[in-house]
Design a protein around this motif. Structure first.
Motif, mmCIF file in Angstrom:
data_model
loop_
_atom_site.group_PDB
_atom_site.id
_atom_site.type_symbol
_atom_site.label_atom_id
_atom_site.label_comp_id
_atom_site.label_asym_id
_atom_site.label_seq_id
_atom_site.Cartn_x
_atom_site.Cartn_y
_atom_site.Cartn_z
ATOM 1 N N VAL A 264 12.644 39.526 13.684
ATOM 2 C CA VAL A 264 12.166 38.214 14.119
ATOM 3 C C VAL A 264 10.963 38.516 15.015
ATOM 4 C CG1 VAL A 264 12.699 36.059 15.320
ATOM 5 C CG2 VAL A 264 14.481 37.235 14.008
ATOM 6 N N GLN B 115 14.262 41.113 17.871
ATOM 7 C CA GLN B 115 13.374 39.980 18.124
ATOM 8 C C GLN B 115 12.305 40.349 19.147
ATOM 9 O OE1 GLN B 115 15.385 36.465 19.478
ATOM 10 N NE2 GLN B 115 13.532 35.201 19.460
ATOM 11 N N LEU C 95 13.568 32.117 13.276
ATOM 12 C CA LEU C 95 14.574 31.960 14.332
ATOM 13 C C LEU C 95 15.936 31.609 13.730
ATOM 14 C CD1 LEU C 95 12.425 29.937 16.901
ATOM 15 C CD2 LEU C 95 13.107 32.336 17.090
ATOM 16 N N GLY D 140 17.464 34.619 12.030
ATOM 17 C CA GLY D 140 18.015 35.534 13.028
ATOM 18 C C GLY D 140 19.368 35.067 13.521
ATOM 19 N N ALA D 141 19.490 33.775 13.792
ATOM 20 C CA ALA D 141 20.767 33.228 14.252
ATOM 21 C C ALA D 141 21.849 33.411 13.194
ATOM 22 C CB ALA D 141 20.600 31.758 14.611
ATOM 23 N N TRP E 245 22.325 42.107 18.098
ATOM 24 C CA TRP E 245 21.060 41.473 18.474
ATOM 25 C C TRP E 245 20.363 42.281 19.562
ATOM 26 C CZ3 TRP E 245 20.953 36.156 21.413
ATOM 27 C CH2 TRP E 245 19.651 35.619 21.404
ATOM 28 N N ILE F 234 17.196 31.096 19.878
ATOM 29 C CA ILE F 234 18.290 31.680 19.095
ATOM 30 C C ILE F 234 19.595 31.635 19.878
ATOM 31 C CG2 ILE F 234 19.202 33.870 18.207
ATOM 32 C CD1 ILE F 234 16.532 34.507 17.054
ATOM 33 N N ARG F 235 19.519 31.888 21.177
ATOM 34 C CA ARG F 235 20.737 31.917 21.994
ATOM 35 C C ARG F 235 21.482 30.587 21.939
ATOM 36 N NH1 ARG F 235 24.907 32.014 23.657
ATOM 37 N NH2 ARG F 235 25.827 33.072 25.462
#
Length: 368
Positions: free
Chosen positions: A111, A140, A151, A154-155, A164, A190-191
């Motif tokens: 990412v 990332q 994004l 990635g999630a 991660w 993403i968090r």
């Protein structure tokens, strides 16, 4: 394993030029050497002079968007003699962390941009562009072309079990037009969709600086940066000396309010300090003196007297403020409490925000 080190005390003195005291400069880039495409005024000349004194110049960046080779080409355009091996990026530090956990050839979802692809390949990993490739990890890092699809992908991979990693958590980056969102803001995106936090490689976390010290073979490194919460905190975390310069994000007000883990060894206007000795601060009761300036806290305000170089005055001011806010609470005796046999109430030390700075900084010429 990182070497056990102890960072020098904040506002330490140095009785020789910094370029001769320290063998390697670990220079942050954004806001220290350049802002956007252009060099910080006079920075290249100061670095050339430091190199002539025998100091190796290393360039350390949390920005993972470009490979070390491209960063070196950018720096060389300023007239600096820079090789790719002189540059260490947070992408390389992150790739090293991934390589320590997963075997060569493992698929890793990127990412970010080219800097991450090149770094992962350097460590024998296989960068992939989609979570459909069942990556073992997600890395990332900042890149201006990061979009919602990247994004979201990635999630998805993280929620499916991929580990991660983030190159850094800087919320902003300096640009020619001013502050702009950094990788930390993209990490937070993403968090919001996952239940874990990333392993962070960049400053202030130790991996980037430890990787830099190893790659540049530094015995007595000096970290140089403009950000207290990444450059200076990072140097303190790995136990090395630091120089804060006023050419980037943080200013004198931020310095005065810095917590203990973000206080630098040295402070200066810019990279010209590499050719200079650094004066210390002497303390006599409530008075803190540096060169021609003396500062003290009077009625929750900084009072400064004298004349001379502005940054000598700033050192005196910082010493006075930091001493005041670090002081242990003092008991306050009251007649009523004493008569009833109660313990006196503690009087808390003032917070940095409660100490008036404007008049003192204006007096030395460093007010906003």
């Amino acid at each position: 394993m990182s070497k056990e080190r102890t960072a020098p005390e904040p506002l330490s003195a140095c009785d020789e030029a910094l370029a001769t005291r320290y063998d390697v400069a670990l220079l942050d880039l954004d806001g220290v050497v350049y802002v956007g495409p252009d060099p910080v005024p006079d920075a290249p000349e100061y670095l050339r002079k430091a190199a002539k004194e025998g100091m190796r110049i290393g360039f350390i960046t949390n920005n993972a968007s470009r490979p070390a080779r491209v960063v070196a080409e950018h720096l060389s355009s300023f007239g600096l003699d820079v090789l790719p091996d002189d540059v260490v990026t947070s992408a390389q530090a992150a790739a090293k962390l991934v390589a320590a956990e997963f075997p060569k050839g493992s698929p890793v979802l990127v990412v970010g941009g080219e800097g991450l692809y090149v770094a992962l390949e350097e460590y024998g990993l296989t960068p992939v562009r989609s979570s459909d490739g069942h990556p073992v990890a997600v890395v990332q890092g900042f890149d201006p072309d990061v979009n919602w699809v990247m994004l979201a992908d990635g999630a998805h991979a993280i929620n499916e079990g991929a580990k991660w990693f983030a190159t850094n958590m800087d919320e902003t980056i300096p640009t020619a037009a001013g502050k702009a969102p950094g990788n930390g803001t993209l990490v937070q995106a993403i968090r919001a969709a996952v239940d874990v936090d990333p392993v962070v490689a960049g400053k202030p976390e130790p991996p980037l600086l430890e990787t830099s010290i190893e790659r540049l073979e530094a015995k007595h490194p000096l970290m140089i940066g403009d950000r207290l919460d990444s450059d200076i905190e990072g140097a303190n975390a790995v136990g090395i000396a630091s120089l804060w310069v006023a050419t980037g994000v943080h200013d004198a007000y931020d310095l005065a309010r810095a917590p203990k883990n973000q206080r630098p060894t040295y402070v200066a206007a810019g990279l010209g300090a590499l050719a200079e000795k650094q004066p210390g601060v002497t303390v006599d009761g409530s008075k803190h003196s540096c060169a021609g300036w003396t500062a003290e806290i009077v009625n929750n305000a900084v009072s400064v007297k004298g004349e001379g170089e502005p940054y000598d005055g700033l050192r005196a001011i910082l010493s006075a403020v930091w001493t005041a806010v670090d002081a242990p609470a003092e008991p306050v005796k009251t007649a009523k409490a004493t008569a009833r046999g109660r313990r006196p109430r503690p009087k808390p030390a003032p917070t940095a925000d409660a100490i008036a700075l404007d008049g003192a900084l204006h007096r030395i010429g460093l007010a906003n």
